[in-house]
Design a protein around this motif. Structure first.
Motif, PDB file in Angstrom:
ATOM      1  N   ARG A  95       0.829  -1.211   0.000  1.00 29.26           N
ATOM      2  CA  ARG A  95       0.000   0.000   0.000  1.00 29.26           C
ATOM      3  C   ARG A  95       0.864   1.263   0.000  1.00 29.26           C
ATOM      4  O   ARG A  95       0.558   2.238  -0.703  1.00 29.26           O
ATOM      5  N   CYS A 181     -10.503  -0.371 -14.039  1.00 31.94           N
ATOM      6  CA  CYS A 181     -11.296  -0.139 -12.833  1.00 31.94           C
ATOM      7  C   CYS A 181     -12.567   0.630 -13.150  1.00 31.94           C
ATOM      8  O   CYS A 181     -13.633   0.355 -12.592  1.00 31.94           O
ATOM      9  N   THR A 186     -15.000   0.201 -10.127  1.00 33.70           N
ATOM     10  CA  THR A 186     -14.227   0.351  -8.892  1.00 33.70           C
ATOM     11  C   THR A 186     -13.142   1.396  -9.122  1.00 33.70           C
ATOM     12  O   THR A 186     -13.169   2.133 -10.111  1.00 33.70           O
ATOM     13  N   VAL A 190      -9.289   1.184  -4.318  1.00 31.13           N
ATOM     14  CA  VAL A 190     -10.070   0.081  -3.758  1.00 31.13           C
ATOM     15  C   VAL A 190      -9.476  -1.256  -4.186  1.00 31.13           C
ATOM     16  O   VAL A 190      -9.338  -2.190  -3.378  1.00 31.13           O
ATOM     17  N   LEU A 191      -9.093  -1.364  -5.454  1.00 29.02           N
ATOM     18  CA  LEU A 191      -8.523  -2.620  -5.934  1.00 29.02           C
ATOM     19  C   LEU A 191      -7.209  -2.929  -5.230  1.00 29.02           C
ATOM     20  O   LEU A 191      -6.943  -4.085  -4.870  1.00 29.02           O
ATOM     21  N   ALA A 193      -6.368  -2.042  -2.209  1.00 26.42           N
ATOM     22  CA  ALA A 193      -6.718  -2.502  -0.859  1.00 26.42           C
ATOM     23  C   ALA A 193      -7.207  -3.944  -0.884  1.00 26.42           C
ATOM     24  O   ALA A 193      -6.870  -4.739   0.002  1.00 26.42           O
ATOM     25  N   GLN A 194      -7.984  -4.294  -1.902  1.00 25.47           N
ATOM     26  CA  GLN A 194      -8.489  -5.663  -2.013  1.00 25.47           C
ATOM     27  C   GLN A 194      -7.353  -6.654  -2.274  1.00 25.47           C
ATOM     28  O   GLN A 194      -7.330  -7.750  -1.713  1.00 25.47           O
ATOM     29  N   ALA A 197      -5.341  -7.075   0.903  1.00 22.19           N
ATOM     30  CA  ALA A 197      -6.121  -7.874   1.857  1.00 22.19           C
ATOM     31  C   ALA A 197      -6.071  -9.347   1.481  1.00 22.19           C
ATOM     32  O   ALA A 197      -5.972 -10.233   2.351  1.00 22.19           O
ATOM     33  N   LEU A 198      -6.126  -9.635   0.183  1.00 24.67           N
ATOM     34  CA  LEU A 198      -6.031 -11.021  -0.276  1.00 24.67           C
ATOM     35  C   LEU A 198      -4.664 -11.605   0.057  1.00 24.67           C
ATOM     36  O   LEU A 198      -4.557 -12.739   0.548  1.00 24.67           O
TER      37      LEU A 198
END
Length: 210
Positions: A95, A181, A186, A190-191, A193-194, A197-198
Motif C-alpha cells: 500500500r 477499474c 471500482t 479500492v482494488l 486494498a483488495q 487484503a487477499l
C-alpha cells in the motif's frame, strides 16, 4: 526567475533545485523531456550551470533515483514500524509503495528505468533501492518466524511481494489499471486494498494449515 535570483542559491541548493525540476518535468511531460539544458531553463539558470553538478543527463537521473529511493525507503521504514506483525508489514509495504507512486510519479517512473542512469557509472543509483529490499526481506523473515511464510530462503517471497507492488504501480501509472477499474465500477485505490487484503489473508491462513 530573474537573473539576480540565481545568486541566492547556496552551495548545493542549485543541485537540489535541478533534481526537483527534473522530477516536475517527468511528471508533466515524461522522461524524454528531461535534458540538462531544459532543466536549467526550468530552474532559471544558465545552460551551463547544471554541468557544475552533473556531468550529463545520466548523472542527473542517478541523483533523482537516489533521492526518490531514499524517500520511499523512509516511508517503508515507517510502515514497518507501525505494523504489528510480518504479514501486516507486507501489506503495508504494498500500500505504501503504491501510494508513493501516485504521489511522486516523477520519481517512480525513473526508478523503474534504472538503466537510464547508467548504473555502471553511477553505483549510488545502482544500490539506491537496496534499503527498501532489506526492509522487505526483514518483514518476510518475520513472517517465517511467525509461521506465515515458508521457511528457508526468503527471496522467493520477497520477489513475490515486490513484483506485486511494482505490477500494480506500473499498471496504474501507465493507465490500463485506471481504465479497467472504471470499466468494472471500482477504483485503483479500492482494488489495491483488495489485493493487499487477499495477500495478507492468504499468508495469515497459511499459519493454520502449517
Amino acid at each position: 526567475m530573474p537573473a539576480e535570483t540565481r545568486a541566492t542559491y547556496h552551495h548545493g541548493a542549485l543541485r537540489e533545485e535541478l533534481i526537483s525540476a527534473s522530477v516536475s518535468l517527468i511528471e508533466a511531460e515524461g522522461i524524454g523531456a528531461v535534458s540538462l539544458r531544459r532543466v536549467a531553463r526550468e530552474a532559471g539558470v544558465s545552460p551551463g550551470a547544471p554541468y557544475h553538478h552533473f556531468a550529463d543527463r545520466a548523472a542527473l537521473f542517478a541523483a533523482v533515483i537516489v533521492r526518490g529511493s531514499a524517500l520511499l525507503e523512509s516511508e517503508l521504514r515507517q510502515a514497518r514500524a507501525q505494523a504489528t506483525s510480518g504479514v501486516e508489514a507486507l501489506g503495508a509495504f504494498v500500500r505504501t509503495y503504491v501510494r508513493f507512486a501516485r504521489e511522486h510519479p516523477g520519481y517512480v517512473h525513473l526508478m523503474l528505468r534504472p538503466e537510464l542512469s547508467h548504473p555502471d557509472r553511477h553505483p549510488d543509483a545502482a544500490h539506491a533501492g537496496e534499503g527498501s529490499i532489506d526492509l522487505l526481506t526483514a518483514a518476510v523473515v518475520d513472517c517465517q518466524r511467525e509461521g506465515t511464510a515458508p521457511p528457508g530462503d526468503p527471496m522467493p517471497a520477497v520477489g513475490l511481494v515486490w513484483a506485486l507492488a511494482v505490477g500494480i504501480v506500473t499498471l496504474w501509472l501507465d493507465g490500463p489499471l485506471q481504465e479497467r477499474c472504471v470499466d468494472v465500477g471500482t477504483t485503483p485505490e479500492v482494488l489495491t486494498a483488495q489485493i493487499t487484503a487477499l495477500l495478507t489473508g492468504l499468508m495469515s491462513g497459511s499459519a493454520g494449515r502449517a
